[in-house]
Design a protein around this motif. Sequence first.
Motif, short mmCIF file in Angstrom:
data_model
loop_
_atom_site.label_atom_id
_atom_site.label_comp_id
_atom_site.label_asym_id
_atom_site.label_seq_id
_atom_site.Cartn_x
_atom_site.Cartn_y
_atom_site.Cartn_z
N TRP A 540 0.86 -1.39 -0.06
CA TRP A 540 0.03 0.13 -0.02
C TRP A 540 0.83 1.13 0.05
O TRP A 540 1.98 1.38 0.75
CB TRP A 540 -1.05 -0.01 1.16
CG TRP A 540 -1.89 -0.95 1.27
CD1 TRP A 540 -1.83 -2.27 1.79
CD2 TRP A 540 -3.27 -1.08 0.50
NE1 TRP A 540 -2.89 -2.98 1.93
CE2 TRP A 540 -3.84 -2.27 0.81
CE3 TRP A 540 -3.83 -0.20 -0.16
CZ2 TRP A 540 -4.84 -2.77 0.23
CZ3 TRP A 540 -4.96 -0.70 -0.80
CH2 TRP A 540 -5.50 -1.86 -0.51
N SER B 200 -13.70 1.52 -0.49
CA SER B 200 -13.24 0.30 -0.13
C SER B 200 -14.17 -0.84 0.10
O SER B 200 -14.93 -0.77 1.03
CB SER B 200 -12.54 0.63 1.15
OG SER B 200 -11.63 -0.78 1.57
N ASP B 201 -14.19 -1.93 -0.66
CA ASP B 201 -15.15 -3.02 -0.53
C ASP B 201 -14.59 -4.13 -1.51
O ASP B 201 -13.63 -4.03 -1.89
CB ASP B 201 -16.62 -2.61 -0.85
CG ASP B 201 -16.92 -2.12 -2.33
OD1 ASP B 201 -15.85 -2.50 -3.33
OD2 ASP B 201 -17.27 -1.04 -2.63
N HIS B 204 -13.77 -2.47 -4.80
CA HIS B 204 -12.93 -1.28 -4.78
C HIS B 204 -11.78 -1.24 -3.71
O HIS B 204 -12.00 -1.47 -2.64
CB HIS B 204 -13.78 -0.08 -4.48
CG HIS B 204 -14.83 0.20 -5.45
ND1 HIS B 204 -16.16 -0.40 -5.36
CD2 HIS B 204 -14.82 0.75 -6.79
CE1 HIS B 204 -16.87 0.06 -6.34
NE2 HIS B 204 -16.18 0.84 -7.16
N THR B 205 -10.70 -0.89 -4.15
CA THR B 205 -9.56 -0.75 -2.90
C THR B 205 -9.15 0.83 -3.16
O THR B 205 -9.20 1.28 -4.43
CB THR B 205 -8.43 -1.54 -3.26
OG1 THR B 205 -8.06 -1.65 -4.49
CG2 THR B 205 -8.87 -2.99 -3.00
N PRO B 206 -8.94 1.41 -2.21
CA PRO B 206 -8.42 3.02 -2.42
C PRO B 206 -7.21 3.07 -3.04
O PRO B 206 -7.15 4.35 -3.58
CB PRO B 206 -8.29 3.43 -0.78
CG PRO B 206 -7.96 2.10 0.03
CD PRO B 206 -8.77 0.88 -0.90
N ARG B 335 -9.07 -7.58 -3.28
CA ARG B 335 -8.26 -7.53 -2.14
C ARG B 335 -7.02 -8.56 -2.19
O ARG B 335 -6.13 -8.50 -1.61
CB ARG B 335 -8.95 -7.53 -0.67
CG ARG B 335 -9.85 -6.15 -0.74
CD ARG B 335 -10.97 -6.40 0.27
NE ARG B 335 -11.88 -7.17 0.05
CZ ARG B 335 -13.03 -7.11 0.65
NH1 ARG B 335 -13.43 -6.19 1.66
NH2 ARG B 335 -13.94 -7.97 0.21
#
Lengths: 827, 349
Positions: A540, B200-201, B204-206, B335
């Motif tokens: 990240w 975010s789900d 979707h990731t940030p 994810r």
Amino acid sequence: MRVPLEWLHEFCAPDLPARELATRLAMTGTEVERLQRHGPDALDLFVVGRVLAAEQHPAADRLRVCRVALGEGDVAQIVCGAPNVAHDQTVAVAQPGAILPDGTKLGRATLRGVESAGMILAEDELGIGTDHSGILVLDDVGSGEESDELVPGTPLLDLLPGLATDVLELEITPNRPDCLGVYGVAREVHAATGAPLRVAPWEGALPSAWAGEVEGAHVEVRDPDLCPRFTATVYDDVRIGPSPPWLKARLMAAGQRPINNVVDITNYAMLLTGQPLHAFDLDRVAGGTLVVRRAREGEEVVTLDGQPRRLDGEMVLIADADGPTSIAGVMGGERSEVQDDTTTVLMEVATWDGPNIHRTSQLLGLRSEASARFEKGLAPEQTLEAQSVAHGLMVDLCGATPRPGLIDVGGAGPAPEPLLLRSATVTRLLGREIARERQAEILRALDFGVEETPGEAVGAVPFATAGEGLAVSVPPFRRLDVTREADLVEEIARIDGLDALPATLPARRGASGLLMRPQRLRRRAEDVLVGRGLHEVVGWSFTSRELLERLRLPADSPLRAVVELENPMSEGQAILRPTVLGSLLDAAGHNVAHGHRDLALFESGAVYRTGGGRLPHEHHALAILLHGGLQPATWGTPQPPRASFFAAKGVLAAVLDALRVEWTVTPAEEPFLHPGRSAAVVVAGERVGFLGEVHPLVVRTWELDDPVAAFAVDLGRVVAAAPEVERYVDLTTHPAVRQDLAVIVPAGVPAACVVEVATRAGGELLARIEIFDVYEGEQVGEGQRSLALHLEFRAEDRTLTDQDADAVRATIVRALGDELEAVPRGE
Amino acid sequence: MIERIEQLRAEGERDVAGAATTAALEEARVRHLGRRAELPNLLRGVADLPPDQRGQVGRAANQARQALEAQIAARAQELEGAELDARLAADRVDVTLPGDPPQPAGRLHLLTATRREIEDVFLGLGFTVLEGPEVELVHYNFDALNHAPNHPARDRTDTFYVGEDLVLRTHTSPMQIRAMESHPPPLYVVIPGRVYRRDSDATHTPQFHQVEGLAVDEDITLADLKGTLLAFARAIFGHEREVRLRPHFFPFTEPSVEVDVSCFNCTEGHLRDGSRCALCKGTSWLEILGAGEVDPNVYAYVDDERYDPERIAGFAFGLGIERIAMLRHAVPDLRLLYDNDLRFLEQFG
Ligand SMILES: [Zn+2]
């Protein structure tokens, strides 16, 4: 936007199954999220019934046994629990086999010993309202429908067309607020399918009495920049009550809960026209005057939902003599809302500044059907359309008497300049010709005005020549969206341009199609690591501030110059990573926790620090982490080597040597590294990264095993130091002479120092030097160690003899003795 | 005398042929040709013979010796070969054991492998690869891309801000402007990179990755966009793929389209067993990217007269690397790409 097809078909009814219509809409630019069925099923089992008798159930106080006529002589016995069921009512009946909106399938039932063949329905059971206090009595509804429709046996659908319908759930792009109304969607369907479009319901319906002042009501717009148009009409003798079932049914199908007739009318008119309305109880408007103005900093409004809201100086409110009554374009106020005893209604229909409404809605965290439309920018012309629709319904459904006059502050928007659409441009942008007649047809279907270019200046476009294309005028509701020629090309393309578009490749003049050197070398560096058995991870960019503590960074560490997010999603993602090491440790922690202890990982990605110019500093880092065994224990190698400083250094060498970069390491401490096993990586005289074993305290916080070895380098700077083009060197004409040399030096002298002194002393003839053995122990004595070196001597212009080599070697030995107290071993 | 020589030769030949080992052969050699053997001695004694016999006897003895020597050499080679064969046959390993020391195979991350593959497709089509900053000015991320001041993407609920005029780029599109600012047309570039949105789900990731494409030249058309993306879709998803363009809205392209590729998992939305294809949800199309002709307003922001929309035209597209990777490799949850679990990493690259 939920569009009940039953409602849509009132204006445009293409002869297409719902699914095909959905596909056609999707292929012309209106995305269909889903196609839904709304309402009950097995519809022929829902009929009008007449209660012939309603008698007390013999065994249950609350139940009545009814005999219900269902037409053509059929009479059903139905047990009913509603308190209001009575003899002679006309009711809605579901017969056995009917499927209710919630999916329940009715069967024959026996209730406390009495058979019941069906159900007399309440409004909510039909899905046309929310009332469950009693059954729906059809003769009360005052719908004004012809009475012969209430004959028992009549299908309920004939009476309530909105009862069951397919519903298109559309995702309207932000440039098309005109499609946030059923009629706007009908216009799209018309253009997309060619099915005829009925005249708009407001067309010609504007009452001629709409001129002049309205007695007893005044509006003052103090900030016209944020309120381009404000219209209001007033209705007297309003009787608040429930809306008729047909209207409730449509609202329910469109996803809106019925409230009362006046509120329902505002919602209905909004859903039809796309233009929000707001009804004030004029008797509750203090002084009968509405003032539109920016709020004062901190001014408060109590909105319809009972919540007090604090406004700032850029938000617009509507106030009366007693202060603010509503937040313009977002939500009405509690104080002046329509209530059961309301008799005088002021119908407000206004246009607000889109960005301003958006801002208010964002800052207050308050979104409504109204704000969602206003923020996209509506046309001032739409206000009268909504007034017109509401006018008819107020009279019909509320028995209202319109007060003469119309308040209209601001008026219609500017007439748009006509746009020139050159046929050549259509072809140039699309790569396909579309006949001008077809272009005109499409634009007209979308309500644009179209004429052949007249051979003179058209609006702002001066060079139109006769027959060059079309002069197009844009309808008000597309004023913000269609402002240029390219926008018109899009309108044509989306209705009739894309299916038949050929697939061609561009000419690609001057295009080279090569990776640039840094990109190629970056791939090479990654490939070296992959070839050495490392796995790439992708971490990240976000990390937690806590990382800085876990890495033991002191207050003045350059790695503390982190880029902070103003609106992180969580504390764990509050900053951008200043190093890739954290990501690698996280990945190692994850895998060790899942039982993988032998890890060789790398990451190739950006790190971020503040400073520099307008943008933070970003560089592309390449980093590895080694943990546990470097290879699995095997039958041949039961004790494989483990992660260590030198294992990491070996990998570093593999990468840097592959890129042909000159590099060294020098002892240098990092707070997160083992102080005795850490080094700076130096390329072209500059520090480009670190190499070392991770500090045991750091290792512990990630719950890893000692030792963890790692390096990280700024790959951009490494790559910049790589030679541009490799040039041939003749190594074969004059072969090299190889000799070995072992020297004993004080243990504190770094190997690199020995190499450096020897290299300097060896001069031009020393082509290569390499340490191949290190020995500490009895044979060399306490505090000493022996280093063994491969030496390679070569001259460019002659083949060296052993004597030549001996002479250079002697010079090297002397220099090592003088500078480092080194003694040759075994000589 | 001659007869004796013949006899010695015959004896010798018999013994050599009968030697079963290199040791027995050596014994036979010593017996017949050694220092004390009769034949060599006979040869040495030739000088003592009467002159008329010397030539004949000497020749015969020499021939006999040479013949024996040749036979011994041949026999020696034969025996050594057989003995090596026997030794090698005994020196056998279990070839089915694993190699040692092992040379583990490393892997590129699926995202890197996919990104490189996409880059390579466009390199082959004549595009070059550019990169740009991830922390970006609002000017490049929104303003110059023709986003209205109230465009929802600007909201703090949607976009990460690191300053009043600084965001984490929400797409790779700001590089369109930067590329045009630093290179005159013709321009053919793809820009891969990491982008960020506050989401975010499971889908979707940030942070995620995009590849931007931009082609600007004298005569770029929407048909060229279609052809380019068709070439891309076939390279990545198989040569029998088709693409279709669906109209859409993006602030920085006009006309704007979404691009679907025909589903590679099914026929007309159905699998062999007749069930509905879960990948395309029975539609037989997969949405892969957004694209369009560069909006004239975007050129205006470049502020270079060579980018005059009356004289040049261009297309742009933006695709998600995660989406391509997940579609192609049947990865069910976004994810997984960021867990960095070895059991996942080992499967790709
Ligand atoms: Zn499929």
